[in-house]
Design a protein around this motif. Structure first.
Motif, short mmCIF file in Angstrom:
data_model
loop_
_atom_site.label_atom_id
_atom_site.label_comp_id
_atom_site.label_asym_id
_atom_site.label_seq_id
_atom_site.Cartn_x
_atom_site.Cartn_y
_atom_site.Cartn_z
N UNK A 12 0.83 -1.20 0.00
CA UNK A 12 0.00 0.00 0.00
C UNK A 12 0.86 1.25 0.00
N UNK A 13 0.57 2.16 -0.93
CA UNK A 13 1.30 3.42 -1.01
C UNK A 13 0.38 4.63 -0.83
N UNK A 205 6.98 -6.93 -9.01
CA UNK A 205 5.78 -6.23 -8.58
C UNK A 205 5.24 -5.34 -9.68
N UNK A 206 4.00 -4.87 -9.52
CA UNK A 206 3.37 -3.98 -10.49
C UNK A 206 2.86 -2.74 -9.76
N UNK A 207 3.11 -1.59 -10.34
CA UNK A 207 2.65 -0.31 -9.79
C UNK A 207 1.95 0.43 -10.92
N UNK A 208 0.61 0.46 -10.89
CA UNK A 208 -0.17 0.99 -12.01
C UNK A 208 -0.91 2.27 -11.63
N UNK A 230 1.48 -6.56 -5.76
CA UNK A 230 0.65 -5.50 -6.33
C UNK A 230 0.77 -4.27 -5.44
N UNK A 231 1.11 -3.14 -6.05
CA UNK A 231 1.12 -1.88 -5.33
C UNK A 231 -0.15 -1.11 -5.67
N UNK A 245 -6.68 0.66 -7.30
CA UNK A 245 -7.51 0.75 -6.10
C UNK A 245 -7.52 -0.58 -5.34
N UNK A 246 -6.91 -0.59 -4.18
CA UNK A 246 -6.86 -1.82 -3.38
C UNK A 246 -8.24 -2.22 -2.86
#
Length: 533
Positions: A12-13, A205-208, A230-231, A245-246
């Motif tokens: 989570x960012x 990892x993926x940051x979209x 997943x970020x 969106x988590x």
């Protein structure tokens, strides 16, 4: 986790990338509270911010926050022309009270030349040396390969070399970032699959970003191609159009068999039931109105308006619901509207605590009253308390607690004693309680605030029941244009028990509409307290 499932990690960012959202400004206290919410959910990594970049983030990493999650500090790799040991930005990261460090590194050769102004090899050296310095200090290391997908399309060999150098230097996670948010899911899936032959998927990892409204789809595409981290952010916060969106990804991963049968995540199904509460708590801390139409957690996510749909939902929820709402801590709404039938009315009456037989003639009278009032502009979809009172009045079960004989509001703009131009509001209300007549006046920071203060200043025998009543939200909608526009006002109230309720008022005059909603709010509070019953 079973022998047949793979572990998928959630990063989570919200506190770092989410802080770049327009209008969002986290305090230190906000960040600590939100980190606790995320930790309680079962998020694997919580990225707190950028120590050394601002006072808030420096203070956040100044002490151990004692999270079960891997608390992560974010910052840049070392600058060209100096060692990691002599780079103040890297030093701030190494001094952070964190379990992991996430370095951001350029992976697009164009950005290396233009933004960093260094050679391609110097950029790779920065990645290697920064990772080594953090590992030597005992940190878990992540490298965000910024603009990776644009970089890959421009120069695949160099983008891959950035990922490879990070992995070979010892980074636990190499995160591929779609920083501009313009790469499509099918492109992501193909590129991640290719990269996984250089960096193993359980280190990818993926940051979209959500600039094409596909950040969730992009993240799932990366998972299908092999990425295992997943970020994203809670409620999809983030710069421009937001991040993955988590609050959409988590229930999809847990409840959809295509992912639930293959992967295990740190959020349990029990904790999933707190997702809606967590989503709304974040909005509350940010003083933002929740997105009613958000998937899974929005107030309208499981709402049914048309009568034929409502009838089907009441018979068999799966007819119009893809998952049970309670699994994510949400609830079903069968809305009361001009399209409603008796099924809607009966369901909503039961939901607000009113039991009435299906063949009771009062059901038809309530339905007619709803439709008549909605033709005037009233809406009960988001005003449960006013709907409750409407039904109780038709049933003859609302006492005449008080009668407002008249009210007056004065708004004046003037210079105060120190020469500042201010707007001054004052309201006077004449109210009759039983045989007693009272006139109360109050000042406020606006006409509605002044009216509220005056009305609740003295209600005689009922005053003690409303002492803890508080207005927490005020929303206005103009229903048609021109100077004769009809105005709808929604007011949200709460009391010391933590209960909240919403009331509605409609008038061509915004003050009158507001006063209707205010009096309904007070009346609902008295009925809720059992006064006069």
């Amino acid at each position: 986790m079973t022998a047949s499932t793979e572990r998928l990690y959630l990063f989570d960012t919200t506190l770092r990338d989410g802080a770049q959202t327009t209008g969002v400004d986290f305090t230190l206290e906000d960040k600590v509270k939100i980190a606790g919410i995320l930790d309680d959910l079962g998020i694997d990594y919580v990225e707190g911010g950028y120590p050394g970049a601002n006072a808030t983030d420096t203070a956040l990493f100044g002490e151990d926050r004692r999270l079960k999650a891997t608390f992560t500090a974010f910052g840049m790799t070392k600058r060209a022309g100096r060692s990691a040991a002599n780079d103040p930005g890297v030093a701030a990261l190494l001094d952070a009270k964190a379990k992991a460090i996430c370095f951001v590194a350029k992976a697009w050769d164009y950005h290396v030349h233009v933004a960093l102004g260094c050679t391609l090899e110097e950029n790779l050296e920065g990645i290697r040396d920064s990772v080594a310095a953090a590992k030597a200090r005992g940190f878990e290391v992540l490298v965000d390969c910024e603009h990776f997908f644009d970089g890959y399309k421009a120069n695949p060999d160099y983008a891959l070399s950035c990922a490879r150098n990070a992995y070979e230097a010892g980074a636990r996670w190499v995160v591929l970032c779609d920083t501009n948010g313009g790469t499509l899911p099918e492109e992501i899936e193909a590129i991640v699959r290719t990269v996984s032959s250089t960096v193993p998927g359980d280190h990818l990892g993926i940051h979209a970003h959500n600039d094409t409204e596909q950040a969730v789809a992009v993240s799932l595409a990366a998972v299908r191609a092999g990425a295992r981290q997943i970020q994203g952010t809670l409620n999809g916060l983030g710069e421009r159009c937001g991040n993955a969106n988590l609050t959409s990804l988590i229930p999809t991963l847990l409840l959809k068999s295509a992912y639930a049968d293959r992967f295990a995540i740190g959020v349990t199904k029990e904790k999933l039931g707190q997702l809606t509460k967590a989503s709304r708590k974040l909005d509350e801390l940010l003083n933002r109105s929740p997105n009613r139409h958000a998937p899974y957690v929005g107030a309208s996510a499981f709402a049914t308006k048309a009568g034929i749909h409502a009838s089907a939902v009441l018979k068999e929820p799966e007819t119009y619901e893809h998952v049970p709402p309670e699994t994510v801590g949400n609830r079903r709404h069968v809305l009361v509207s001009e399209q409603a039938g008796k099924s809607n009315i009966i369901y909503e009456l039961e939901r607000v605590g009113l039991t009435i037989a299906k063949d009771d003639p009062r059901v038809a009278r309530i339905l007619d009253e709803v439709k008549d009032r909605e033709s005037l502009g009233y809406a009960y979809e988001g005003a449960d308390a006013s709907f409750f009172l409407l039904a109780k009045r038709v049933m003859g079960e609302v006492p005449a607690f008080f009668e407002v004989e008249r009210f007056k509001v004065n708004v004046e703009r003037r210079y105060n004693a120190v020469g500042d131009l201010v707007t001054f509001s004052e309201a006077t209300v004449k109210v009759k309680v039983g045989s007693e007549v009272m006139i109360s006046a109050a000042e406020g920071n606006g006409p509605v605030n002044a009216l509220d203060a005056a009305l609740r200043k003295d209600l005689g025998q009922y005053q003690r029941y409303i002492e803890d009543l508080e207005l927490v939200d005020f929303r206005v909608r103009i229903l048609n244009g021109g100077t004769g526009a009809v105005t709808r006002v929604l007011i949200e109230s709460k009391d010391a028990t933590g209960d909240t309720w919403t009331t509605v008022g409609v008038s061509a005059n915004i003050i009158d509409a507001s006063f209707q909603a205010l009096t309904d709010s007070i009346t609902y509070k008295l009925v809720k307290e059992g006064v006069g019953v």
